[in-house]
Design an enzyme around this catalytic site. Structure first.
Site, mmCIF file in Angstrom:
data_model
loop_
_atom_site.group_PDB
_atom_site.id
_atom_site.type_symbol
_atom_site.label_atom_id
_atom_site.label_comp_id
_atom_site.label_asym_id
_atom_site.label_seq_id
_atom_site.Cartn_x
_atom_site.Cartn_y
_atom_site.Cartn_z
ATOM 1 N N ARG A 162 -16.046 4.577 1.450
ATOM 2 C CA ARG A 162 -16.240 5.980 1.440
ATOM 3 C C ARG A 162 -17.655 6.205 1.572
ATOM 4 O O ARG A 162 -18.325 7.248 2.209
ATOM 5 C CB ARG A 162 -15.892 6.694 0.205
ATOM 6 N N ARG B 295 -2.333 -3.142 0.440
ATOM 7 C CA ARG B 295 -1.136 -2.757 0.093
ATOM 8 C C ARG B 295 -0.372 -2.126 1.193
ATOM 9 O O ARG B 295 -1.088 -1.608 2.090
ATOM 10 C CB ARG B 295 -1.217 -1.659 -1.048
ATOM 11 N N GLU C 74 8.204 -3.623 -0.751
ATOM 12 C CA GLU C 74 8.628 -4.960 -0.956
ATOM 13 C C GLU C 74 9.492 -5.179 -2.048
ATOM 14 O O GLU C 74 9.594 -4.429 -2.769
ATOM 15 C CB GLU C 74 7.381 -5.542 -1.600
ATOM 16 N N HIS D 292 3.664 -11.580 0.396
ATOM 17 C CA HIS D 292 2.691 -11.255 -0.459
ATOM 18 C C HIS D 292 2.302 -12.475 -1.330
ATOM 19 O O HIS D 292 2.363 -12.385 -2.505
ATOM 20 C CB HIS D 292 3.473 -10.071 -1.337
HETATM 21 C C1 DGY Z 1 -3.179 -8.464 -6.633
HETATM 22 O O1 DGY Z 1 -3.627 -8.904 -7.308
HETATM 23 O O2 DGY Z 1 -3.104 -7.204 -6.456
HETATM 24 C C2 DGY Z 1 -2.365 -8.827 -5.458
HETATM 25 O O3 DGY Z 1 -1.766 -8.274 -4.618
HETATM 26 C C3 DGY Z 1 -1.393 -9.769 -6.532
HETATM 27 O O4 DGY Z 1 -1.230 -10.832 -5.467
#
Ligand code: DGY
Length: 322
Positions: A175, A232, A261, A279
């Site tokens: 940002r 994410r 997921e 993940h």
């Molecule tokens: C987190 O810590 O947010 C990771 O994605 C988990 O592995």
């Protein structure tokens, strides 16, 4: 639930070490999942939650004595943090202890994606090296690339440092620009994508980042472009990504995270130019143990000193506000 120890609710599954360490200091209540309908009257004493996953507003509302939610993970998109903040409930996460591990995995995934190392290993394991000859040359390489980081927090910075050592140029979009860095800054994500050929996503999953890696950004990245996501899944428009990979709008993608997921779209699984991980960016025993310890230590600190170790910025509380 009437012991003098503070009572901690653990909804769903969590790292085993959390469950081993909690009983030293706390009374534990388990719930099959984070569903307010499963809360029973005797859980009125619950003062904390230890969670790896979701904590919806309804679960907070069903626990009148709730003071703290200790989230296993640096990302806390599963916790309705706005609701927690409005109720004076402190939310903690697990920063720092996973930074280097996630950065290592990000670079590994980038190289796997470019150099097709997982496919090359399969070639060997299937006996094809001896039967059919050398594995095909990888069309892509890290050499000569310019990498754009979408996000430059602790993990983004650790990835950038590694990439410097690999001799590639680094640029970033956040940002606002960060002080004291020589990496080129781009005020828009599309501007960054247009300036680089490799985009590494390491922003939190929030409403502001939702589907920001969209068709326009992928098209700006271009036909030699590679997308890596270790943040994410919600940040990437998965349908747009599949179309871009199918149509040669970009050259490849490496993904450790997905929108729904553990379900990965069949269209992604069918693509040859992607490297997919379930993940696992922080998923080593040593790092997950450190994350588990920080979950427990946050709860212990809260109940012994009134101050959590790593509260998230939205809930900087030192005592129950409401
Ligand atoms: C987190 O810590 O947010 C990771 O994605 C988990 O592995």
């Amino acid at each position: 639930m009437s012991s003098s120890l503070p009572c901690i609710l653990v909804p769903g599954k969590i790292n085993e070490r959390v469950l081993q360490r909690l009983p030293d200091t706390f009374e534990i209540v388990r719930l099959e999942r984070a569903d307010p309908d499963l809360v029973t009257a005797d859980m009125v004493d619950v003062r904390g939650i230890a969670v790896s996953g979701r904590v919806p507003a309804g679960l907070m509302d069903a626990l009148p004595g709730l003071e703290i939610i200790a989230n296993f993970g640096v990302g806390y998109d599963g916790v309705d943090v706005k609701h927690a903040a409005s109720k004076g409930i402190v939310v903690t996460n697990t920063p720092d202890v996973l930074t280097e591990e996630v950065a290592d995995t990000a670079v590994g995934l980038l190289i796997n994606t470019l150099r097709q190392l997982p496919q090359a290993e399969q070639w060997l394991r299937q006996g094809r090296w001896a039967r059919d000859g050398a594995f095909a040359l990888s069309p892509l390489s890290l050499r000569g690339r310019t990498v754009g980081l979408y996000g430059l927090g602790r993990i983004g910075l650790a990835i950038a440092k590694r990439l410097e050592a690999f001799g590639v140029s680094v640029a970033y979009h956040t940002r606002s620009p960060r002080d004291g860095l020589t990496y080129a800054y781009y005020p828009t994500l599309e501007g960054l994508a247009a300036a680089v050929d490799t985009l590494v996503v390491i922003v939190p999953g929030t409403e502001a980042t939702r589907k920001t890696v969209n068709a326009g950004v992928l098209s700006a990245l271009g036909s030699n472009g590679v997308l890596i996501n270790v943040g994410r899944g919600s940040t990437v428009d998965e349908a747009a990504l599949v179309a871009a990979l199918q149509n040669g709008v970009i050259a490849g993608a490496g993904l450790d995270v997905f929108d729904n997921e553990p379900h990965v779209p069949d269209a992604l699984l069918a693509l040859p130019n992607v490297s997919l991980l379930p993940h696992v960016a922080s998923a080593s025993v040593v790092t997950r143990n450190a994350m588990a310890d920080l979950v427990v230590d946050n709860l212990k600190a809260w109940f012994s000193t009134g101050k959590a170790l790593t509260p998230v910025p939205e809930t900087p509380f030192t005592q129950r506000a409401g």
